[in-house]
Design a protein around this motif. Sequence first.
Motif, PDB file in Angstrom:
ATOM      1  N   LYS A   1     -11.396   8.089 -10.562  1.00 48.22           N
ATOM      2  CA  LYS A   1     -12.328   7.867  -9.351  1.00 48.22           C
ATOM      3  C   LYS A   1     -13.675   6.929 -11.178  1.00 48.22           C
ATOM      4  CE  LYS A   1     -15.256   9.422  -5.742  1.00 48.22           C
ATOM      5  NZ  LYS A   1     -15.103   7.898  -5.208  1.00 48.22           N
ATOM      6  N   THR A   2     -13.937   5.636 -10.297  1.00 46.32           N
ATOM      7  CA  THR A   2     -15.178   4.577 -10.920  1.00 46.32           C
ATOM      8  C   THR A   2     -15.430   4.404 -10.370  1.00 46.32           C
ATOM      9  OG1 THR A   2     -13.219   3.507 -11.294  1.00 46.32           O
ATOM     10  CG2 THR A   2     -13.590   4.810 -12.631  1.00 46.32           C
ATOM     11  N   GLN A   3     -15.119   4.237  -8.734  1.00 48.29           N
ATOM     12  CA  GLN A   3     -16.076   3.230  -7.775  1.00 48.29           C
ATOM     13  C   GLN A   3     -15.791   3.851  -6.378  1.00 48.29           C
ATOM     14  OE1 GLN A   3     -15.020  -1.115  -7.110  1.00 48.29           O
ATOM     15  NE2 GLN A   3     -13.056  -0.891  -8.398  1.00 48.29           N
ATOM     16  N   ASN A   4     -17.321   3.427  -5.842  1.00 52.43           N
ATOM     17  CA  ASN A   4     -17.248   3.643  -4.522  1.00 52.43           C
ATOM     18  C   ASN A   4     -17.450   2.796  -3.926  1.00 52.43           C
ATOM     19  OD1 ASN A   4     -17.984   5.452  -2.414  1.00 52.43           O
ATOM     20  ND2 ASN A   4     -19.964   5.814  -2.846  1.00 52.43           N
TER      21      ASN A   4
ATOM     22  N   GLN B   1     -11.900   6.269   3.598  1.00 52.30           N
ATOM     23  CA  GLN B   1     -11.950   7.827   3.117  1.00 52.30           C
ATOM     24  C   GLN B   1     -10.823   7.370   2.002  1.00 52.30           C
ATOM     25  OE1 GLN B   1     -10.702  10.122   5.880  1.00 52.30           O
ATOM     26  NE2 GLN B   1     -12.616  11.276   6.709  1.00 52.30           N
ATOM     27  N   TYR B   2      -9.454   6.501   2.142  1.00 55.76           N
ATOM     28  CA  TYR B   2      -8.524   6.429   1.402  1.00 55.76           C
ATOM     29  C   TYR B   2      -8.555   5.461   0.009  1.00 55.76           C
ATOM     30  CZ  TYR B   2      -3.426   6.276   0.374  1.00 55.76           C
ATOM     31  OH  TYR B   2      -2.842   6.330  -0.253  1.00 55.76           O
ATOM     32  N   ILE B   3      -9.103   5.060   0.504  1.00 51.84           N
ATOM     33  CA  ILE B   3      -9.603   4.499  -1.042  1.00 51.84           C
ATOM     34  C   ILE B   3     -10.879   4.433  -2.161  1.00 51.84           C
ATOM     35  CG2 ILE B   3     -11.801   2.415   0.064  1.00 51.84           C
ATOM     36  CD1 ILE B   3      -9.939  -0.300  -1.756  1.00 51.84           C
ATOM     37  N   ASN B   4     -11.238   5.803  -1.457  1.00 57.39           N
ATOM     38  CA  ASN B   4     -12.501   5.872  -2.627  1.00 57.39           C
ATOM     39  C   ASN B   4     -11.808   6.746  -3.039  1.00 57.39           C
ATOM     40  OD1 ASN B   4     -14.905   4.594  -2.526  1.00 57.39           O
ATOM     41  ND2 ASN B   4     -15.572   5.121  -0.028  1.00 57.39           N
ATOM     42  N   ASP B   5     -10.530   7.409  -2.831  1.00 56.69           N
ATOM     43  CA  ASP B   5      -9.499   9.143  -3.703  1.00 56.69           C
ATOM     44  C   ASP B   5      -8.822   8.409  -4.012  1.00 56.69           C
ATOM     45  OD1 ASP B   5     -11.258  10.720  -3.800  1.00 56.69           O
ATOM     46  OD2 ASP B   5     -10.300  11.695  -1.569  1.00 56.69           O
ATOM     47  N   HIS B   6      -7.746   7.259  -3.855  1.00 54.78           N
ATOM     48  CA  HIS B   6      -6.581   6.738  -4.044  1.00 54.78           C
ATOM     49  C   HIS B   6      -6.874   5.391  -4.754  1.00 54.78           C
ATOM     50  CE1 HIS B   6      -6.111   9.515  -0.893  1.00 54.78           C
ATOM     51  NE2 HIS B   6      -4.771   9.461  -0.941  1.00 54.78           N
ATOM     52  N   ARG B   7      -5.174   5.427  -5.463  1.00 53.17           N
ATOM     53  CA  ARG B   7      -5.453   4.003  -5.851  1.00 53.17           C
ATOM     54  C   ARG B   7      -4.357   3.476  -5.256  1.00 53.17           C
ATOM     55  NH1 ARG B   7      -1.967   2.129 -10.890  1.00 53.17           N
ATOM     56  NH2 ARG B   7      -2.661   0.542 -11.510  1.00 53.17           N
ATOM     57  N   VAL B   8      -3.724   1.929  -5.028  1.00 55.66           N
ATOM     58  CA  VAL B   8      -2.663   1.309  -4.575  1.00 55.66           C
ATOM     59  C   VAL B   8      -2.440   0.403  -5.630  1.00 55.66           C
ATOM     60  CG1 VAL B   8      -1.748   0.194  -2.657  1.00 55.66           C
ATOM     61  CG2 VAL B   8      -3.081   1.712  -2.448  1.00 55.66           C
ATOM     62  N   ASN B   9      -0.892   0.681  -5.871  1.00 57.18           N
ATOM     63  CA  ASN B   9      -0.742  -0.494  -6.634  1.00 57.18           C
ATOM     64  C   ASN B   9       0.980  -1.388  -6.178  1.00 57.18           C
ATOM     65  OD1 ASN B   9       1.891  -0.826  -8.828  1.00 57.18           O
ATOM     66  ND2 ASN B   9       0.335  -1.169  -9.576  1.00 57.18           N
ATOM     67  N   VAL B  10       0.622  -2.689  -7.054  1.00 51.89           N
ATOM     68  CA  VAL B  10       1.431  -3.313  -5.660  1.00 51.89           C
ATOM     69  C   VAL B  10       2.437  -3.866  -6.781  1.00 51.89           C
ATOM     70  CG1 VAL B  10       2.398  -5.204  -3.758  1.00 51.89           C
ATOM     71  CG2 VAL B  10       0.343  -3.671  -3.744  1.00 51.89           C
ATOM     72  N   THR B  11       4.187  -3.615  -6.444  1.00 50.82           N
ATOM     73  CA  THR B  11       4.928  -4.230  -7.716  1.00 50.82           C
ATOM     74  C   THR B  11       5.643  -5.286  -7.038  1.00 50.82           C
ATOM     75  OG1 THR B  11       6.538  -2.879  -7.519  1.00 50.82           O
ATOM     76  CG2 THR B  11       4.687  -2.508  -9.698  1.00 50.82           C
ATOM     77  N   LEU B  12       5.278  -6.654  -7.453  1.00 47.40           N
ATOM     78  CA  LEU B  12       5.699  -8.111  -6.806  1.00 47.40           C
ATOM     79  C   LEU B  12       7.187  -7.939  -8.332  1.00 47.40           C
ATOM     80  CD1 LEU B  12       2.719  -9.846  -6.390  1.00 47.40           C
ATOM     81  CD2 LEU B  12       4.302  -8.193  -4.460  1.00 47.40           C
ATOM     82  N   ARG B  13       8.612  -8.620  -7.288  1.00 49.16           N
ATOM     83  CA  ARG B  13       9.780  -7.972  -8.133  1.00 49.16           C
ATOM     84  C   ARG B  13      10.080  -9.176  -7.998  1.00 49.16           C
ATOM     85  NH1 ARG B  13      10.471  -2.541 -10.325  1.00 49.16           N
ATOM     86  NH2 ARG B  13       8.515  -1.246  -9.920  1.00 49.16           N
ATOM     87  N   ARG B  14      11.753  -9.515  -8.452  1.00 46.02           N
ATOM     88  CA  ARG B  14      12.659 -10.833  -8.477  1.00 46.02           C
ATOM     89  C   ARG B  14      14.417  -9.959  -8.445  1.00 46.02           C
ATOM     90  NH1 ARG B  14      13.620 -15.551  -5.922  1.00 46.02           N
ATOM     91  NH2 ARG B  14      15.820 -15.950  -6.485  1.00 46.02           N
TER      92      ARG B  14
END
Length: 287
Positions: free
Chosen positions: A248-251, A271-284
Amino acid sequence: MREMFNYYKSKDADLSQVKDLTVSHPAEGIICQSIAALSRNLSSTIVEEEVMKYGLKAYKDWNVTAIADRPGLYILHNIFTPESHLEWVYKAINIYCRPPNFTNINQSGSMEEDKNFNIKKLRWATLGFDYDWTAKVYPETPRAPLPDEFVYVGEKITEALGLLKLESDTSIVNYYPLNTRLSPHVDRSERDYSYPLVSLSFGQSAIYVSGGASANDEPIPIMLHSGDVLVMAGSQRLVFHGVPRILKTQNFQVENDSSSFTVAEKKALLQYINDHRVNVTLRRTAP
Ligand SMILES: O=C(O)CCC(=O)C(=O)O
Ligand SMILES: [Fe+2]
């Protein structure tokens, strides 16, 4: 790989060896520079003038790190405007994880309303060609086209780096509560490795370990923050990697009320973004 992964899993791990890649470390072959300096593919007019969509900053504000002994691995530093981080996470928790997309909670993408949908249990969503996690294969045909923003961002990033243009057709979106991780693995189910894999980070930060073609090769620990993009291309496309820890590095806050979110949406999003990371992988996935 395992050893370093297990080390950084621990809350007591010393983070001083996790490299700050926003600056160069010439003695180690780590160079951070502007995208214009790295890529001869971009004309100065494009760098100065191209107007971007979906929250991407203009090319003139892109800095990228490359590592001499890992050719094909790129880390682009915070190339999304601050407001757009919230937009991306909003879509991740309101659109990408909703039917007809498949998630760990709704593995068939059933359109029937799931009264038990619990955002706290959400770990992944698949879009495009829905990955079969058990058989470790993608189907022959996609369920749906990818959202425009995925295709656009994948193209802009790979074009800027002078790589084969990623015409992404598939995404795995990973949702990480603070105490979760992603074990070391190689993404080898896509059918053509000549396409890069592009990975977008939003929300809280990650310690990411990037290894080699063998699980025994020495990995490096990298910090990924919101808005950073990691690209795996060429010989780096098939390296072991994992995420031992979320930090957790950002508020995040919604700065002004010109946002289009309702009060309830804003509350849930923060609430979500301050307690989670979301990663989006773009693939072929299609050959
Ligand atoms: O969360 C990340 O940064 C990595 C995700 C990943 O490796 C994957 O989805 O295959
Ligand atoms: Fe991966």
